[in-house]
Design a protein around this motif. Structure first.
Motif, short mmCIF file in Angstrom:
data_model
loop_
_atom_site.label_atom_id
_atom_site.label_comp_id
_atom_site.label_asym_id
_atom_site.label_seq_id
_atom_site.Cartn_x
_atom_site.Cartn_y
_atom_site.Cartn_z
N GLU A 186 0.81 -1.22 0.00
CA GLU A 186 0.00 0.00 0.00
C GLU A 186 0.85 1.27 0.00
O GLU A 186 0.49 2.27 -0.60
N ALA A 190 2.49 1.60 -3.55
CA ALA A 190 1.44 2.01 -4.49
C ALA A 190 1.05 3.47 -4.24
O ALA A 190 0.88 4.24 -5.19
N THR A 195 3.11 6.05 -5.84
CA THR A 195 2.92 6.17 -7.28
C THR A 195 1.55 6.74 -7.64
O THR A 195 1.22 6.85 -8.81
N CYS A 217 -1.43 5.36 -6.66
CA CYS A 217 -2.36 4.26 -6.89
C CYS A 217 -2.85 3.70 -5.56
O CYS A 217 -2.11 3.67 -4.58
N GLU A 218 -4.07 3.24 -5.55
CA GLU A 218 -4.58 2.48 -4.42
C GLU A 218 -4.65 1.03 -4.87
O GLU A 218 -5.52 0.65 -5.66
N ALA A 219 -3.69 0.22 -4.43
CA ALA A 219 -3.54 -1.15 -4.91
C ALA A 219 -4.67 -2.04 -4.44
O ALA A 219 -5.17 -1.90 -3.33
N CYS A 236 -2.09 -2.45 -9.55
CA CYS A 236 -2.39 -1.03 -9.78
C CYS A 236 -2.79 -0.85 -11.23
O CYS A 236 -2.09 -1.29 -12.15
N ARG A 237 -3.93 -0.21 -11.44
CA ARG A 237 -4.39 0.13 -12.79
C ARG A 237 -4.52 1.65 -12.84
O ARG A 237 -5.36 2.21 -12.14
N THR A 238 -3.67 2.28 -13.63
CA THR A 238 -3.68 3.73 -13.72
C THR A 238 -3.69 4.17 -15.18
O THR A 238 -3.48 3.36 -16.09
N LYS A 239 -3.90 5.46 -15.40
CA LYS A 239 -3.85 6.01 -16.76
C LYS A 239 -2.47 5.86 -17.36
O LYS A 239 -2.32 5.73 -18.57
N ARG A 240 -1.44 5.88 -16.50
CA ARG A 240 -0.06 5.78 -16.98
C ARG A 240 0.35 4.35 -17.28
O ARG A 240 1.40 4.11 -17.86
N ASP A 245 -0.54 -0.19 -16.17
CA ASP A 245 -0.85 -1.16 -15.12
C ASP A 245 0.45 -1.77 -14.61
O ASP A 245 1.40 -1.94 -15.36
#
Length: 159
Positions: free
Chosen positions: A63, A66, A69, A71-73, A87-91, A93
């Motif tokens: 946590e 994440a 970065t 992100c909320e893992a 983590c799935r982000t716009k930048r 995964d």
């Protein structure tokens, strides 16, 4: 005259005084540290710095990594030998994996070497992602990028 500990009377006091005298400069330097919070300080709050800037060497939780970065893992593996979060982000995964011992991290990387890939590796943690994502995460997390060669046949070279 000897005391119960086998030393001479007063020897323990002298060692204690010597220890305190030796630590005094360190204690003063720590207690009276600069006080200049620098440009990273936020008014009314703690300074905003990355793990690399802070020199973080202690192993972190999934946590925490994440969070650094943005992100909320979502935890997908909870085991004695590792914890893993997605983590799935716009930048991009990525996976954040933490280990209770450095030895377990090295074992995991040795097993991952069979498949190849590129990983961001820190103290008792690994981030798995595409190389471009890892390059973007490295300034915030620190660590080093490791390129693992897979085993088996490789693609033929183009003529």
């Amino acid at each position: 005259m000897r005391n119960r500990g086998g030393g001479t009377r007063g020897g323990g006091a002298r060692r204690g005084v010597a220890l305190v005298a030796g630590l005094a400069p360190l204690l003063l330097a720590t207690a009276c540290g600069g006080g200049d919070a620098g440009p990273a300080a936020a008014p009314g709050g703690p300074p905003k710095v990355s793990a690399a800037e802070a020199g973080v060497v202690a192993p972190a939780k999934v946590e925490v990594i994440a969070g650094l970065t943005g992100c909320e893992a979502r935890i997908r593996t909870e085991a004695d030998e590792l914890r893993e979060g997605v983590c799935r982000t716009k930048r991009g995964d990525y996976l954040v994996t933490t280990f209770p011992e450095e030895r377990l991290k090295r074992d995991w990387l040795d097993a991952a070497a069979v498949y190849g890939g590129t990983y961001l590796v820190g103290t008792r943690w690994v981030v798995s992602a595409e190389p471009a994502v890892l390059e973007r995460l490295r300034p915030r997390l620190g660590g080093s990028i490791e390129h693992l060669r897979g085993i088996g046949p490789s693609a033929p070279a183009s003529p």
